[in-house]
Design a protein around this motif. Structure first.
Motif, short mmCIF file in Angstrom:
data_model
loop_
_atom_site.label_atom_id
_atom_site.label_comp_id
_atom_site.label_asym_id
_atom_site.label_seq_id
_atom_site.Cartn_x
_atom_site.Cartn_y
_atom_site.Cartn_z
N LEU A 279 0.83 -1.21 0.00
CA LEU A 279 0.00 0.00 0.00
C LEU A 279 0.86 1.26 0.00
CD1 LEU A 279 -3.01 -0.93 2.31
CD2 LEU A 279 -2.60 -1.40 -0.11
N ILE A 280 1.98 1.23 0.68
CA ILE A 280 2.90 2.36 0.61
C ILE A 280 3.45 2.50 -0.81
CG2 ILE A 280 5.08 3.30 1.46
CD1 ILE A 280 2.94 3.42 3.55
N ALA A 281 3.79 1.37 -1.43
CA ALA A 281 4.30 1.40 -2.80
C ALA A 281 3.25 1.95 -3.76
CB ALA A 281 4.73 0.00 -3.22
N MET A 282 1.98 1.55 -3.59
CA MET A 282 0.93 2.04 -4.48
C MET A 282 0.66 3.52 -4.24
SD MET A 282 0.18 -0.30 -6.56
CE MET A 282 -1.20 0.54 -7.33
N TYR A 283 0.76 3.95 -2.98
CA TYR A 283 0.62 5.38 -2.70
C TYR A 283 1.69 6.17 -3.45
CZ TYR A 283 1.39 9.73 -0.14
OH TYR A 283 1.60 11.04 0.20
N VAL A 284 2.93 5.71 -3.38
CA VAL A 284 4.01 6.39 -4.10
C VAL A 284 3.76 6.33 -5.60
CG1 VAL A 284 6.50 6.39 -4.54
CG2 VAL A 284 5.66 5.87 -2.25
N PHE A 285 3.28 5.21 -6.09
CA PHE A 285 2.95 5.05 -7.52
C PHE A 285 1.94 6.11 -7.97
CE2 PHE A 285 0.06 3.24 -10.72
CZ PHE A 285 0.94 2.87 -11.72
N PHE A 286 0.91 6.33 -7.17
CA PHE A 286 -0.12 7.30 -7.55
C PHE A 286 0.37 8.73 -7.47
CE2 PHE A 286 -3.27 3.83 -6.57
CZ PHE A 286 -3.84 3.81 -7.84
N VAL A 287 1.11 9.08 -6.42
CA VAL A 287 1.56 10.47 -6.31
C VAL A 287 2.66 10.77 -7.33
CG1 VAL A 287 0.84 10.71 -3.91
CG2 VAL A 287 3.17 9.97 -4.41
N VAL A 288 3.46 9.77 -7.68
CA VAL A 288 4.42 9.94 -8.78
C VAL A 288 3.67 10.24 -10.08
CG1 VAL A 288 6.01 8.69 -10.29
CG2 VAL A 288 6.34 8.61 -7.83
N SER A 289 2.60 9.52 -10.33
CA SER A 289 1.79 9.74 -11.53
C SER A 289 1.19 11.14 -11.53
CB SER A 289 0.67 8.70 -11.60
OG SER A 289 1.18 7.38 -11.62
N SER A 290 0.67 11.56 -10.38
CA SER A 290 0.05 12.87 -10.29
C SER A 290 1.06 13.99 -10.54
CB SER A 290 -0.59 13.05 -8.90
OG SER A 290 -1.15 14.33 -8.77
N THR A 291 2.20 13.91 -9.86
CA THR A 291 3.22 14.95 -10.04
C THR A 291 3.73 14.97 -11.47
OG1 THR A 291 3.90 14.57 -7.75
CG2 THR A 291 5.37 15.87 -9.12
N ILE B 189 -7.05 13.10 -10.10
CA ILE B 189 -7.60 11.75 -9.90
C ILE B 189 -6.55 10.82 -9.30
CG2 ILE B 189 -8.33 9.69 -11.19
CD1 ILE B 189 -9.78 11.73 -13.10
N THR B 190 -5.32 10.86 -9.80
CA THR B 190 -4.32 9.92 -9.31
C THR B 190 -3.91 10.22 -7.87
OG1 THR B 190 -2.68 11.29 -10.51
CG2 THR B 190 -3.36 9.21 -11.53
N ILE B 191 -3.78 11.50 -7.53
CA ILE B 191 -3.40 11.77 -6.14
C ILE B 191 -4.56 11.48 -5.19
CG2 ILE B 191 -4.03 14.23 -6.04
CD1 ILE B 191 -1.43 14.62 -4.39
N TYR C 201 15.81 11.68 -8.06
CA TYR C 201 15.29 10.51 -8.76
C TYR C 201 13.76 10.52 -8.82
CZ TYR C 201 13.85 5.58 -9.12
OH TYR C 201 13.22 4.39 -9.45
N PHE C 202 13.11 10.96 -7.75
CA PHE C 202 11.66 10.99 -7.72
C PHE C 202 11.11 11.97 -8.76
CE2 PHE C 202 11.58 8.15 -4.39
CZ PHE C 202 10.32 7.97 -3.84
N ILE C 203 11.73 13.13 -8.90
CA ILE C 203 11.28 14.09 -9.90
C ILE C 203 11.46 13.53 -11.30
CG2 ILE C 203 11.63 16.40 -10.86
CD1 ILE C 203 10.36 16.41 -8.10
N LEU C 204 12.61 12.92 -11.56
CA LEU C 204 12.88 12.35 -12.88
C LEU C 204 11.88 11.24 -13.22
CD1 LEU C 204 14.69 11.97 -15.38
CD2 LEU C 204 16.16 10.48 -13.98
N SER C 205 11.67 10.31 -12.29
CA SER C 205 10.74 9.21 -12.57
C SER C 205 9.31 9.72 -12.68
CB SER C 205 10.85 8.15 -11.48
OG SER C 205 10.49 8.66 -10.20
N ALA C 206 8.97 10.81 -11.98
CA ALA C 206 7.63 11.39 -12.11
C ALA C 206 7.40 11.92 -13.52
CB ALA C 206 7.44 12.51 -11.08
#
Length: 388
Positions: free
Chosen positions: A58-70, A100-102, A202-207
């Motif tokens: 669930l933590i991983a999916m949370y990060v997945f969604f906020v990465v998508s949103s950003t 929607i993603t966030i 890395y988070f900004i780049l992957s976003a």
């Protein structure tokens, strides 16, 4: 003035693709609700997280969604904030996707946190200014507020001055929030495999890469792979941006691994070496997430739009593995430095596999995002208009 339309909400075109998407969405929503009920009835006992491995799917999916949103917010700013003409047409659709993603990410993490309402109350009453997690919640709350206002002035009460102001605010706060999310991992001094300056960047780049993948998928579905000329021009340019970002990400990953392995640093080297041998990394992250999309773009000189749409599917699967491995690999190595006396033999890696409830809620969040996107696409006019 843009108007809302509820008439199209109940109109469903029964094409094979639409039927598959509808069935998938309903199934995922049902799984999400089943997982939520299980959690409400039994609490964290339905999850396979432990004291040794406290963060799970669930933590991983949370990060997945906020990465998508950003990522969607950053890509939308290319046209909406920085005024690049070809990208102005994606503003409403990308910002709707960001909201929607966030929101889906918040729904998933809300079922992981023991008392989400208490968290919201004490987030205000007792701010932890030295806590990266406190800043994460605060900044993402502000980010969601700004992008909602941006969408309001883009799609409902059209005012490009206000929408640009809130777009700039959303972009800046979103970048701050997302780099801070990377710092949540980078500040983990007791976890050498994560600790350092790598993760915020890395988070900004992957976003940004995730945002590009989602734009390709949104427009591939919107136009059923039959793109108008104006959309094709935009997607070719976006493909070139994506190719450049993937090249940088590949170098980032290579140097992350080399710096971890060089000198055989205790814990850090062992963790990274264990992780890169796993199929999650070399097949999920590397092949699906990076090499397939990068190869398609490189071979076609960024002109194979349809192939890039399909490659974006593998790319999003790879992004999921990146997020999952980020969480899991951080917790792989047991924290023996605190209690070495407890171990009679060399400690083994802490393994973890999600429970049925975690799978239901985590992937059910994707169903929630698909449902909300369907509603937004029907209710609002997300395409470019003469007023835009």
């Amino acid at each position: 003035m843009q108007t809302l339309s509820l008439k199209k909400l109940f109109y469903f075109e029964k094409t094979p693709l639409n039927v598959v998407m509808a069935v998938t969405t309903v199934a995922l929503l049902a799984a999400f609700m089943a997982g939520a009920v299980a959690y409400i009835l039994h609490g964290h006992h339905v999850y396979n997280v432990t004291r040794q491995h406290p963060w799970g799917l669930l933590i991983a999916m949370y990060v997945f969604f906020v990465v998508s949103s950003t990522g969607l917010c950053i890509i939308s700013s290319i046209g909406h904030v920085f005024g690049i003409p070809e990208f102005q047409q994606i503003g409403k659709r990308a910002i709707a996707g960001a909201i929607i993603t966030i929101s889906s990410g918040f729904a998933v993490i809300g079922l992981e946190i023991g008392h989400p309402m208490t968290m919201l109350i004490y987030n205000v009453l007792t701010p932890g200014l030295t806590s990266a997690i406190w800043w994460m919640g605060t900044l993402y709350g502000l980010y969601l507020t700004f992008i909602c206002l941006e969408f309001f002035f883009l799609a409902i009460k059209v005012n490009h001055t206000f929408s640009k102001i809130f777009g700039i605010c959303g972009l800046l706060v979103g970048l701050a929030a997302h780099s801070n999310l990377g710092a949540v991992f980078g500040f983990l001094v007791s976890r050498p495999s994560a600790n350092g300056v790598f993760y915020p960047v890395y988070f900004i780049l992957s976003a940004m890469i995730t945002g590009c993948y989602l734009i390709f998928l949104m427009y591939g579905f919107r136009y059923k792979m039959n793109f108008p000329e104006k959309i094709s021009v935009m997607l070719v340019k976006l493909s070139k941006i994506l190719g450049m970002l993937l090249a940088v990400l590949i170098f980032f990953e290579a140097w992350k691994i080399l710096t971890a392995l060089y000198g055989d640093m205790p814990e850090r080297a062992a963790t990274i070496f264990h992780a890169i041998k796993h199929p999650n990394f070399w097949f999920g992250e590397l092949i699906l997430g990076m090499l397939i999309p990068f190869t398609v773009i490189l071979v076609s000189n960024a002109k194979a739009i349809k192939a890039t749409v399909y490659a974006s599917i593998t790319g999003m699967v790879g992004i999921f593995f990146m997020r999952y491995d980020l969480v899991h690999d951080t917790l792989l190595y047991p924290m023996t430095t605190l209690k070495r006396a407890e171990y009679q033999v060399a400690p083994t890696f802490v393994e973890y596999f999600p429970s049925a409830a975690e799978f239901a809620i985590g992937f059910g969040g994707i169903g929630l995002a698909l449902f909300l996107y369907y509603v937004a696409d029907k209710v609002f006019n997300l395409d470019e208009t003469t007023q835009h």
